[in-house]
Write an enzyme that holds these catalytic residues in place. Structure first.
Site, short mmCIF file in Angstrom:
data_model
loop_
_atom_site.label_atom_id
_atom_site.label_comp_id
_atom_site.label_asym_id
_atom_site.label_seq_id
_atom_site.Cartn_x
_atom_site.Cartn_y
_atom_site.Cartn_z
N LYS A 189 11.54 65.30 65.50
CA LYS A 189 10.57 64.19 65.32
C LYS A 189 10.48 63.37 65.86
O LYS A 189 9.51 63.06 65.87
CB LYS A 189 11.64 63.52 64.07
N THR A 224 16.41 59.86 60.01
CA THR A 224 16.43 59.76 61.28
C THR A 224 16.91 59.26 62.12
O THR A 224 17.66 58.11 61.94
CB THR A 224 14.97 59.31 61.12
N LYS A 253 11.63 52.25 65.94
CA LYS A 253 13.10 52.42 65.79
C LYS A 253 12.31 53.73 66.35
O LYS A 253 13.89 54.01 67.08
CB LYS A 253 13.02 53.19 64.03
#
Ligand code: NAD
Length: 295
Positions: A170, A95, A245
């Site tokens: 995402k 990611t 994050k």
């Protein structure tokens, strides 16, 4: 079966690589940490001394690294793009920020490789069970080439669009998830102050317009959903630090694209505060403890 190089075999990459081995792929693995490599080697992977050595004979390269800077350094600057076999398919499942994903995509394309950004959701449990969701960005051709291997590690494989679209999907999803979780927690905190039984709020909201995944699958109060992390002291699940994050990546993308995301910004502040209190390891539904003033 294709030969696969796996770079970064930590919490997620380790079980993903083991699932590829179970499916009888030949896997060559590399990680900077010897201790995480050990279980993958035991499961049958070949050891490589460097990332570049790992990719020399691979038909497919999968990287699962912490952040954009690691992905850029592994692919660019005399990295994988100079060492991989001609025609190899490159898949980055980390990611990372969209700018890094697009930079690596463009460099890979220039070097003649098909490339997919393919971040996952499903956590360590999903990686182990082979039930991850992969959100892919890239060409239809790259997607079709990657599908058979991705299906060995995941249950749902989606092509979201072109370069960077996997990362975009995402972070948009996770920003929405963080906001809906905070909203769900606030509703329970208010209900508690008003003397409303949490089970009653659950029964009503879960079948009314307040219904959402944060309520019905990850309910932040123990009881209504026995499998939710709130029933085990908010241990396991999806760590608040990882949510933070993703929220920071979403805020960076909002800033560079000019999108207005005030609730995403507020959610980032709240999860930053939770992390500053040393609670980054709590499942992200544990933010209810901070809203109650317990931490
Ligand atoms: P991790 O820290 O356990 O694993 C990353 C691995 O990469 C480490 O073992 C590290 O030694 C290795 N590494 C770093 N730089 C390297 C390099 N230059 N060459 C080779 N290896 C290198 O992290 P993780 O939990 O496995 O997460 C990996 C990625 O997946 C992250 O981008 C994370 O955001 C994402 N992710 C994690 C989860 C989760 O629940 N853990 C869920 C979804 C997505």
């Amino acid at each position: 079966m294709s030969t696969i190089a796996f770079i970064g075999v930590g919490n997620m990459g380790g079980p993903m690589a083991r699932n590829l081995l179970k499916a009888e792929h030949a896997v060559t693995a590399f990680d900077l940490s010897a201790s995480v490599l050990e279980p993958v080697l035991k499961a049958g992977a070949k050891k490589a001394a460097t990332a570049n050595e790992a990719v020399t004979d691979a038909d497919i390269v999968v990287t699962m690294l912490p952040a954009g800077q690691h992905v850029r350094s592994v692919y660019l600057d005399n990295g994988i793009l100079g060492a991989a076999k001609k025609g190899a398919l490159l898949i980055d499942s980390s990611t990372i920020d969209i700018d890094s994903a697009r930079i690596v995509h463009a460099a890979a394309e220039k070097a003649g490789f098909d490339f997919l950004d393919a971040p996952v959701s499903g956590g360590v449990g999903g990686a182990e069970a082979g039930t991850l969701t992969f959100m892919c960005g890239g060409s239809e051709k790259a997607f079709a080439r990657g599908l058979p291997a991705l299906e060995k590690m995941g249950k749902r494989i989606v092509l979201a669009g072109g370069a960077g679209a996997g990362q975009a999907a995402k972070i948009c999803n996770n920003m929405l998830l963080a906001i809906s979780m905070i909203g769900t927690c606030e509703a329970f905190v208010l209900a508690e102050k008003l003397g409303l039984d949490p089970q009653k709020l659950f029964d009503i909201a879960s079948t009314s317009s307040g219904q959402c995944w944060s309520l019905t699958t990850y309910c932040p109060v123990p009881g209504p959903v026995p499998t939710s992390p709130s029933n085990r002291g908010y241990a396991g699940g999806f760590a608040s630090a990882l949510m933070l994050k993703d929220l920071k990546l979403a805020q960076a993308a909002a800033q560079s694209s000019g999108a207005t995301t005030p609730l995403g910004a507020e959610a980032t502040q709240l999860y930053s505060l939770l992390a500053a209190k040393g609670q980054g390891g709590l499942d992200f539904s544990g933010i209810i403890k901070m809203l109650r003033g317990e931490i």
